[in-house]
Design a protein around this motif. Structure first.
Motif, PDB file in Angstrom:
ATOM      1  N   ARG A 103      -6.563 -26.217   6.184  1.00 40.32           N
ATOM      2  CA  ARG A 103      -7.099 -24.895   6.529  1.00 40.32           C
ATOM      3  C   ARG A 103      -6.964 -23.950   5.349  1.00 40.32           C
ATOM      4  N   GLY A 104      -8.062 -23.273   5.021  1.00 38.84           N
ATOM      5  CA  GLY A 104      -8.054 -22.330   3.912  1.00 38.84           C
ATOM      6  C   GLY A 104      -7.527 -20.971   4.321  1.00 38.84           C
ATOM      7  N   HIS A 105      -6.850 -20.324   3.394  1.00 44.26           N
ATOM      8  CA  HIS A 105      -6.335 -18.964   3.584  1.00 44.26           C
ATOM      9  C   HIS A 105      -6.777 -18.126   2.401  1.00 44.26           C
ATOM     10  N   ASP A 106      -7.417 -17.014   2.693  1.00 41.35           N
ATOM     11  CA  ASP A 106      -7.844 -16.096   1.641  1.00 41.35           C
ATOM     12  C   ASP A 106      -6.642 -15.330   1.100  1.00 41.35           C
ATOM     13  N   LYS A 107      -6.731 -14.946  -0.163  1.00 40.78           N
ATOM     14  CA  LYS A 107      -5.733 -14.072  -0.784  1.00 40.78           C
ATOM     15  C   LYS A 107      -6.439 -12.795  -1.216  1.00 40.78           C
ATOM     16  N   ILE A 108      -5.770 -11.678  -0.948  1.00 45.09           N
ATOM     17  CA  ILE A 108      -6.274 -10.407  -1.464  1.00 45.09           C
ATOM     18  C   ILE A 108      -5.486 -10.089  -2.728  1.00 45.09           C
ATOM     19  N   THR A 109      -6.174  -9.539  -3.687  1.00 45.48           N
ATOM     20  CA  THR A 109      -5.540  -9.118  -4.938  1.00 45.48           C
ATOM     21  C   THR A 109      -5.363  -7.608  -4.865  1.00 45.48           C
ATOM     22  N   MET A 110      -4.169  -7.170  -5.258  1.00 45.75           N
ATOM     23  CA  MET A 110      -3.853  -5.744  -5.244  1.00 45.75           C
ATOM     24  C   MET A 110      -3.369  -5.336  -6.629  1.00 45.75           C
ATOM     25  N   VAL A 111      -3.593  -4.075  -6.962  1.00 42.67           N
ATOM     26  CA  VAL A 111      -3.195  -3.560  -8.274  1.00 42.67           C
ATOM     27  C   VAL A 111      -2.542  -2.191  -8.114  1.00 42.67           C
ATOM     28  N   LEU A 112      -1.612  -1.935  -9.000  1.00 44.97           N
ATOM     29  CA  LEU A 112      -0.969  -0.619  -9.095  1.00 44.97           C
ATOM     30  C   LEU A 112      -0.942  -0.247 -10.574  1.00 44.97           C
ATOM     31  N   PHE A 113      -1.550   0.904 -10.919  1.00 43.62           N
ATOM     32  CA  PHE A 113      -1.467   1.391 -12.284  1.00 43.62           C
ATOM     33  C   PHE A 113      -0.204   2.225 -12.400  1.00 43.62           C
ATOM     34  N   LEU A 114       0.609   1.913 -13.375  1.00 44.65           N
ATOM     35  CA  LEU A 114       1.894   2.586 -13.576  1.00 44.65           C
ATOM     36  C   LEU A 114       1.674   4.011 -14.067  1.00 44.65           C
ATOM     37  N   PRO A 115       2.647   4.889 -13.874  1.00 47.09           N
ATOM     38  CA  PRO A 115       2.465   6.304 -14.248  1.00 47.09           C
ATOM     39  C   PRO A 115       1.981   6.515 -15.682  1.00 47.09           C
ATOM     40  N   ALA A 116       2.504   5.772 -16.641  1.00 49.55           N
ATOM     41  CA  ALA A 116       2.078   5.946 -18.038  1.00 49.55           C
ATOM     42  C   ALA A 116       0.601   5.613 -18.202  1.00 49.55           C
ATOM     43  N   ALA A 117       0.134   4.605 -17.477  1.00 50.51           N
ATOM     44  CA  ALA A 117      -1.283   4.232 -17.555  1.00 50.51           C
ATOM     45  C   ALA A 117      -2.149   5.297 -16.894  1.00 50.51           C
ATOM     46  N   ARG A 118      -1.701   5.837 -15.766  1.00 47.12           N
ATOM     47  CA  ARG A 118      -2.481   6.875 -15.070  1.00 47.12           C
ATOM     48  C   ARG A 118      -2.563   8.142 -15.930  1.00 47.12           C
ATOM     49  N   ALA A 119      -1.483   8.452 -16.636  1.00 47.71           N
ATOM     50  CA  ALA A 119      -1.460   9.656 -17.457  1.00 47.71           C
ATOM     51  C   ALA A 119      -2.414   9.557 -18.643  1.00 47.71           C
ATOM     52  N   SER A 120      -2.616   8.343 -19.154  1.00 47.85           N
ATOM     53  CA  SER A 120      -3.475   8.192 -20.343  1.00 47.85           C
ATOM     54  C   SER A 120      -4.890   7.785 -19.987  1.00 47.85           C
ATOM     55  N   HIS A 121      -5.170   7.620 -18.690  1.00 48.05           N
ATOM     56  CA  HIS A 121      -6.509   7.199 -18.255  1.00 48.05           C
ATOM     57  C   HIS A 121      -7.038   8.221 -17.260  1.00 48.05           C
ATOM     58  N   PRO A 122      -7.997   9.051 -17.681  1.00 52.75           N
ATOM     59  CA  PRO A 122      -8.508  10.118 -16.795  1.00 52.75           C
ATOM     60  C   PRO A 122      -9.202   9.581 -15.582  1.00 52.75           C
ATOM     61  N   GLU A 179       0.828  -1.209   0.000  1.00 53.46           N
ATOM     62  CA  GLU A 179       0.000   0.000   0.000  1.00 53.46           C
ATOM     63  C   GLU A 179       0.864   1.261   0.000  1.00 53.46           C
ATOM     64  N   ARG A 180       1.959   1.256   0.739  1.00 57.47           N
ATOM     65  CA  ARG A 180       2.848   2.417   0.760  1.00 57.47           C
ATOM     66  C   ARG A 180       3.492   2.650  -0.599  1.00 57.47           C
ATOM     67  N   ALA A 181       3.609   1.589  -1.379  1.00 56.46           N
ATOM     68  CA  ALA A 181       4.169   1.717  -2.732  1.00 56.46           C
ATOM     69  C   ALA A 181       3.104   2.123  -3.747  1.00 56.46           C
ATOM     70  N   GLY A 182       1.841   2.210  -3.322  1.00 51.81           N
ATOM     71  CA  GLY A 182       0.778   2.665  -4.205  1.00 51.81           C
ATOM     72  C   GLY A 182      -0.216   1.604  -4.639  1.00 51.81           C
ATOM     73  N   PHE A 183      -0.043   0.359  -4.216  1.00 54.15           N
ATOM     74  CA  PHE A 183      -0.989  -0.702  -4.568  1.00 54.15           C
ATOM     75  C   PHE A 183      -2.282  -0.519  -3.787  1.00 54.15           C
ATOM     76  N   ALA A 184      -3.393  -0.938  -4.397  1.00 57.93           N
ATOM     77  CA  ALA A 184      -4.703  -0.880  -3.749  1.00 57.93           C
ATOM     78  C   ALA A 184      -5.381  -2.242  -3.880  1.00 57.93           C
ATOM     79  N   VAL A 185      -6.132  -2.606  -2.858  1.00 56.75           N
ATOM     80  CA  VAL A 185      -6.871  -3.870  -2.886  1.00 56.75           C
ATOM     81  C   VAL A 185      -7.987  -3.755  -3.910  1.00 56.75           C
ATOM     82  N   CYS A 186      -8.115  -4.800  -4.733  1.00 55.91           N
ATOM     83  CA  CYS A 186      -9.195  -4.802  -5.731  1.00 55.91           C
ATOM     84  C   CYS A 186     -10.013  -6.085  -5.689  1.00 55.91           C
TER      85      CYS A 186
END
Length: 187
Positions: free
Chosen positions: A168-187, A149-156
């Protein structure tokens, strides 16, 4: 923390090479054994594989030119690892998968995990066409989640019982980080 000039005791992060195989394998097996719930791979299965089975992750591969494993070094000692692989299929090659972040407990709290994640992000940001990074972390692994999260990833998302250990089952959370080029081209 840089891969070039260092002060004594400073951690250097760089892409691992084939010559780092023994240290990488030993540290990876340690992480799998000490924290089985944190990894999808199983320590016993991995230990049973010949060492060269892991070597392909560290060797240049023309079919997977953007895959890499980064290591954090204290002098000549490998003290942390984190990797990225990029699916080469047309519909998936816009995203990289972050895997295998591990820093031993005696090295925790010194910024090594963050330096490794930053190296992966920098590598991904320099990869043409790569727009996002995805990863999974075991639910309840708050230390890893904070690093991401400190690096910019968010749970999705969250996958219930994504892995099972000793019944015993263990849940996994999926996280995503959009790279600067993607953020710049996606409003």
């Amino acid at each position: 923390m840089s891969a070039t000039a260092r002060e004594p005791g400073e951690i250097a992060v760089r892409a691992l090479a084939r010559s780092d195989l023994d240290a990488y394998r030993a540290l990876r097996l340690r992480g799998l054994a000490e924290h089985p719930e944190a990894f999808t791979s199983d320590a016993g299965e991995e230990a049973a594989k010949p060492p060269d089975a892991l070597a392909k992750r560290l060797a240049p591969d023309a079919e997977h030119p953007h895959d890499a494993v980064f290591g954090a070094f204290d002098g000549a000692t490998l003290v942390g690892v984190c990797g990225i692989d990029v699916d080469i299929r047309v519909k998936l090659r816009h995203k990289g998968h972050v895997f295998g972040l591990y820093v031993p407990a005696e090295r925790a709290g010194r910024g090594i995990g963050r330096a490794l994640v930053d190296a992966v992000i920098a590598h991904a940001s320099a990869t043409p066409g790569l727009r996002q990074l995805v990863l999974t972390a075991t639910a309840g692994n708050d230390a890893a989640r904070r690093v991401y999260e400190r690096a910019g990833f968010a749970v999705c998302g969250r996958e219930p019982e994504a892995i099972r250990i000793d019944g015993r089952g263990h849940d996994k959370i999926t996280m995503v980080l959009f790279l600067p080029a993607a953020r710049a081209s996606h409003p």
